[in-house]
Design a protein around this motif. Structure first.
Motif, PDB file in Angstrom:
ATOM      1  N   PRO A 147      49.778  41.729  25.549  1.00  0.00           N
ATOM      2  CA  PRO A 147      49.261  42.798  26.521  1.00  0.00           C
ATOM      3  C   PRO A 147      47.874  43.174  26.149  1.00  0.00           C
ATOM      4  N   ARG A 148      48.128  43.624  25.084  1.00  0.00           N
ATOM      5  CA  ARG A 148      46.442  44.891  24.413  1.00  0.00           C
ATOM      6  C   ARG A 148      45.166  43.880  24.575  1.00  0.00           C
ATOM      7  N   GLU A 149      45.301  42.264  24.597  1.00  0.00           N
ATOM      8  CA  GLU A 149      44.171  41.724  24.643  1.00  0.00           C
ATOM      9  C   GLU A 149      44.317  41.670  26.243  1.00  0.00           C
ATOM     10  N   ALA A 150      44.838  41.498  26.638  1.00  0.00           N
ATOM     11  CA  ALA A 150      44.280  41.130  27.842  1.00  0.00           C
ATOM     12  C   ALA A 150      44.181  42.351  28.558  1.00  0.00           C
ATOM     13  N   GLY A 151      45.126  43.675  28.058  1.00  0.00           N
ATOM     14  CA  GLY A 151      44.117  44.752  28.814  1.00  0.00           C
ATOM     15  C   GLY A 151      42.850  45.218  28.888  1.00  0.00           C
ATOM     16  N   SER A 152      42.216  44.322  27.872  1.00  0.00           N
ATOM     17  CA  SER A 152      40.345  45.017  27.681  1.00  0.00           C
ATOM     18  C   SER A 152      40.057  44.451  28.097  1.00  0.00           C
ATOM     19  N   ARG A 153      40.449  43.266  28.986  1.00  0.00           N
ATOM     20  CA  ARG A 153      39.348  42.223  29.396  1.00  0.00           C
ATOM     21  C   ARG A 153      39.502  42.793  30.746  1.00  0.00           C
ATOM     22  N   ARG A 154      38.020  42.732  31.705  1.00  0.00           N
ATOM     23  CA  ARG A 154      37.588  42.263  32.859  1.00  0.00           C
ATOM     24  C   ARG A 154      37.675  41.110  33.449  1.00  0.00           C
ATOM     25  N   VAL A 155      38.184  40.838  34.946  1.00  0.00           N
ATOM     26  CA  VAL A 155      38.602  39.388  35.030  1.00  0.00           C
ATOM     27  C   VAL A 155      37.141  39.037  36.569  1.00  0.00           C
ATOM     28  N   GLY A 156      36.133  38.294  36.314  1.00  0.00           N
ATOM     29  CA  GLY A 156      35.173  37.830  36.985  1.00  0.00           C
ATOM     30  C   GLY A 156      35.058  35.744  37.934  1.00  0.00           C
ATOM     31  N   GLU A 157      34.282  35.532  38.103  1.00  0.00           N
ATOM     32  CA  GLU A 157      34.342  34.646  38.396  1.00  0.00           C
ATOM     33  C   GLU A 157      34.379  33.459  37.312  1.00  0.00           C
ATOM     34  N   ALA A 158      34.511  33.129  36.054  1.00  0.00           N
ATOM     35  CA  ALA A 158      34.696  32.429  35.076  1.00  0.00           C
ATOM     36  C   ALA A 158      36.309  32.370  34.982  1.00  0.00           C
ATOM     37  N   GLU A 159      36.896  33.100  35.087  1.00  0.00           N
ATOM     38  CA  GLU A 159      38.163  33.113  34.786  1.00  0.00           C
ATOM     39  C   GLU A 159      38.535  32.773  35.685  1.00  0.00           C
ATOM     40  N   VAL A 160      38.079  33.359  37.128  1.00  0.00           N
ATOM     41  CA  VAL A 160      39.081  32.605  38.497  1.00  0.00           C
ATOM     42  C   VAL A 160      38.476  31.127  39.154  1.00  0.00           C
ATOM     43  N   SER A 161      37.770  30.907  38.246  1.00  0.00           N
ATOM     44  CA  SER A 161      37.489  29.196  38.267  1.00  0.00           C
ATOM     45  C   SER A 161      38.362  28.478  37.428  1.00  0.00           C
ATOM     46  N   ALA A 162      38.063  29.230  36.297  1.00  0.00           N
ATOM     47  CA  ALA A 162      39.305  28.523  35.226  1.00  0.00           C
ATOM     48  C   ALA A 162      40.512  28.031  36.008  1.00  0.00           C
ATOM     49  N   VAL A 163      41.102  29.255  36.334  1.00  0.00           N
ATOM     50  CA  VAL A 163      42.405  28.802  36.290  1.00  0.00           C
ATOM     51  C   VAL A 163      42.154  28.226  38.112  1.00  0.00           C
ATOM     52  N   GLU A 164      41.423  27.628  39.004  1.00  0.00           N
ATOM     53  CA  GLU A 164      41.424  27.302  40.233  1.00  0.00           C
ATOM     54  C   GLU A 164      41.276  25.451  39.588  1.00  0.00           C
ATOM     55  N   GLU A 165      40.067  25.112  38.461  1.00  0.00           N
ATOM     56  CA  GLU A 165      40.085  24.286  37.947  1.00  0.00           C
ATOM     57  C   GLU A 165      41.270  24.031  37.126  1.00  0.00           C
ATOM     58  N   ALA A 166      42.406  24.557  36.850  1.00  0.00           N
ATOM     59  CA  ALA A 166      43.399  24.110  36.503  1.00  0.00           C
ATOM     60  C   ALA A 166      44.285  23.398  36.655  1.00  0.00           C
ATOM     61  N   VAL A 167      44.441  24.363  38.352  1.00  0.00           N
ATOM     62  CA  VAL A 167      45.076  23.624  39.329  1.00  0.00           C
ATOM     63  C   VAL A 167      45.070  22.280  39.987  1.00  0.00           C
ATOM     64  N   ARG A 168      43.583  22.210  40.122  1.00  0.00           N
ATOM     65  CA  ARG A 168      42.993  20.570  39.952  1.00  0.00           C
ATOM     66  C   ARG A 168      43.217  20.024  39.667  1.00  0.00           C
ATOM     67  N   ARG A 169      43.475  19.833  38.598  1.00  0.00           N
ATOM     68  CA  ARG A 169      43.000  18.424  36.930  1.00  0.00           C
ATOM     69  C   ARG A 169      44.404  17.844  37.145  1.00  0.00           C
ATOM     70  N   ILE A 170      46.015  19.674  36.742  1.00  0.00           N
ATOM     71  CA  ILE A 170      47.056  19.335  36.720  1.00  0.00           C
ATOM     72  C   ILE A 170      47.451  18.385  38.078  1.00  0.00           C
ATOM     73  N   ARG A 171      47.289  18.820  39.230  1.00  0.00           N
ATOM     74  CA  ARG A 171      47.840  18.623  40.351  1.00  0.00           C
ATOM     75  C   ARG A 171      46.634  16.422  40.560  1.00  0.00           C
ATOM     76  N   LEU A 172      45.844  16.065  40.002  1.00  0.00           N
ATOM     77  CA  LEU A 172      44.795  14.790  39.775  1.00  0.00           C
ATOM     78  C   LEU A 172      46.141  14.525  38.973  1.00  0.00           C
ATOM     79  N   LEU A 173      46.455  14.608  37.220  1.00  0.00           N
ATOM     80  CA  LEU A 173      46.845  13.824  36.390  1.00  0.00           C
ATOM     81  C   LEU A 173      48.165  13.791  37.328  1.00  0.00           C
ATOM     82  N   ASP A 174      48.985  14.531  37.298  1.00  0.00           N
ATOM     83  CA  ASP A 174      50.543  14.153  37.688  1.00  0.00           C
ATOM     84  C   ASP A 174      50.309  13.259  38.734  1.00  0.00           C
ATOM     85  N   ASP A 175      49.495  13.302  40.052  1.00  0.00           N
ATOM     86  CA  ASP A 175      49.367  11.779  41.150  1.00  0.00           C
ATOM     87  C   ASP A 175      49.095  10.716  40.166  1.00  0.00           C
TER      88      ASP A 175
END
Length: 454
Positions: free
Chosen positions: A146-174
């Protein structure tokens, strides 16, 4: 994810010409359908290509792009040779890759599967999210306190990483099924919700994308749990996704969560809940403009009616599902629905007729599913063949059932799915009375030697 060393792909940008990224993405999806490919292309993907973040597309996108621009090579499109991209990746220190099961695929399919699995295990979504958070490259580091997360700002790079995680998991599952992926996929999910807890996106659009990405990631991880037989875990992940969707007022994620909840309820024996969850999903999806999504949710509802023995309700809902499906695909179809084409429609019809006790009719539908299915979706093809074997056995065609069972077993070197093993176990039970037949006996012996639960 963006890199300070990314070089914009100006050649690809010129090919887009006056079209917007969204219009160009729609053209890519149309071109994919023309050649029987399924790609989840959207405006963000086009933006990442043009920004130079995607230095070489995967094989499916490569085929689509070369179809769109005949006579041009990947280099003409502004991409680097695949071996050059791999060479750079190979020079980046990384943990030793996890063992990859041998496959029977040849050519592009086996090469892509191997590369994707190794990428997930060594520099995949968990590492991407960890690097976005500035926590280093290990999967364990991807879950900040919690302390580490709370000190960070969330921007394009972080959101893109989450979106890419979704895509890669789906592809590998297929490609491979869920059993070998679930524990690895839980790491980026925890990192995504740590980002939500940080709670300081720089833009409203970024905050909305983060909620959507976290919800979709929770559904993807829930599906891996579902497909690998961890029903309680799956139910928890789907509930978490639904809560995230409602907090963010996101009907698309809500509809997706209800679709999966309905599927899980049916597999868990809670058939009335399967009907209610599908109906709730239909209400959420009504405003989204996707006929294919309405078709899938109607199929989920029909399966629930079939399981409670309501033939009239099932037939009525199947008719509605087919009517929605026949309206065709559209740009409003969610990215996660790339699996939902005519093969899945036929397979879902088969499940309904099997539940109503009509094994012959179910076998006809699921046979069509196996004939139509793209072999890239190895998990679904294995599942359809297992379903075909079970229905043929129940319909009194034991030799044909054994043949279909062998075809399903042929894919199990590539696919790890507890759900498929459960289906094959049902085939075995249906064939036991015919075990004196030579073809049946051979299948039963082979199944016993390969069943991980034996």
């Amino acid at each position: 994810m963006a890199s300070s060393r990314s070089v914009p792909n100006l050649a690809f940008r010129r090919l887009r010409a006056q079209r917007s990224p969204g219009e160009f993405a729609a053209a890519v999806r149309r071109a994919a359908r023309e050649i029987g490919e399924q790609v989840a292309c959207d405006a963000r993907y086009i933006g990442r290509v043009e920004a130079g973040e995607i230095r070489c597309p995967n094989y499916a996108y490569e085929r689509v792009f070369l179809h769109m621009f005949p006579g041009l090579t990947l280099r003409d499109l502004g991409f680097l040779p695949r071996e050059q991209v791999r060479g750079r990746a190979a020079r980046t220190p990384a943990p030793a890759p996890a063992p990859v099961p041998a496959t029977n695929h040849t050519g592009d399919t086996s090469e892509e599967s191997d590369v994707l699995r190794r990428a997930f295990m060594t520099t995949g979504p968990a590492t991407v999210v960890a690097v976005s958070l500035g926590l280093g490259g290990s999967a364990e580091a991807a879950v900040p306190g919690p302390r580490e997360a709370g000190s960070r700002r969330v921007g394009e790079a972080e959101v893109s990483a989450v979106e890419e995680a979704v895509r890669r998991i789906r592809l590998l599952d297929d490609r491979h099924g869920a059993d070998g992926l679930y524990r690895q996929a839980a790491q980026p999910l925890r990192a995504a919700y740590a980002l939500l807890d940080a709670g300081t996106p720089t833009r409203r659009s970024t905050a909305e994308r983060l909620h959507t990405g976290a919800g979709e990631l929770s559904i993807s991880v829930g599906w891996l749990a579902h497909d690998s037989g961890r029903f309680d875990d799956a139910r928890s992940h789907y509930a978490e996704a639904l809560a995230t969707a409602r907090v963010a007022n996101d009907p698309a994620v809500e509809a997706h969560a209800f679709a999966n909840t309905s599927f899980l309820a049916r597999d868990s024996g809670r058939y009335r809940e399967a009907v209610r969850a599908a109906q709730a999903g239909l209400r959420a999806a009504a405003q989204l403009g996707s006929s294919r999504l309405l078709a899938l949710l109607s199929l989920r509802e029909a399966a629930g009616w079939a399981k409670v023995g309501d033939r009239a309700g099932c037939e009525r809902t199947l008719t509605r599902a087919v009517a929605y499906f026949d309206r065709g695909p559209s740009d409003a179809d969610p990215e996660w629905m790339s699996f939902f084409g005519e093969p899945e429609l036929e397979a879902q019809k088969a499940l309904c007729h099997a539940a109503l006790g009509d094994a012959r009719r179910a076998a006809r539908h699921v046979y069509r599913a196996t004939a139509l299915q793209d072999p890239h979706f190895a998990r679904n093809l294995a599942l359809y063949r297992a379903e075909l074997a079970t229905n043929l056995a129940r319909a009194g065609a034991p030799d044909e059932a054994a043949t279909a069972g062998h075809q399903a077993l042929d894919l199990l070197d590539q696919v790890q799915s507890s759900r498929i093993h459960t289906r094959l176990a049902a085939t075995v039970r249906a064939l036991l009375p015919q075990r004196r037949l030579p073809e049946v006996a051979t299948f039963l012996e082979r199944h016993a030697a390969t069943d991980p639960r034996a």
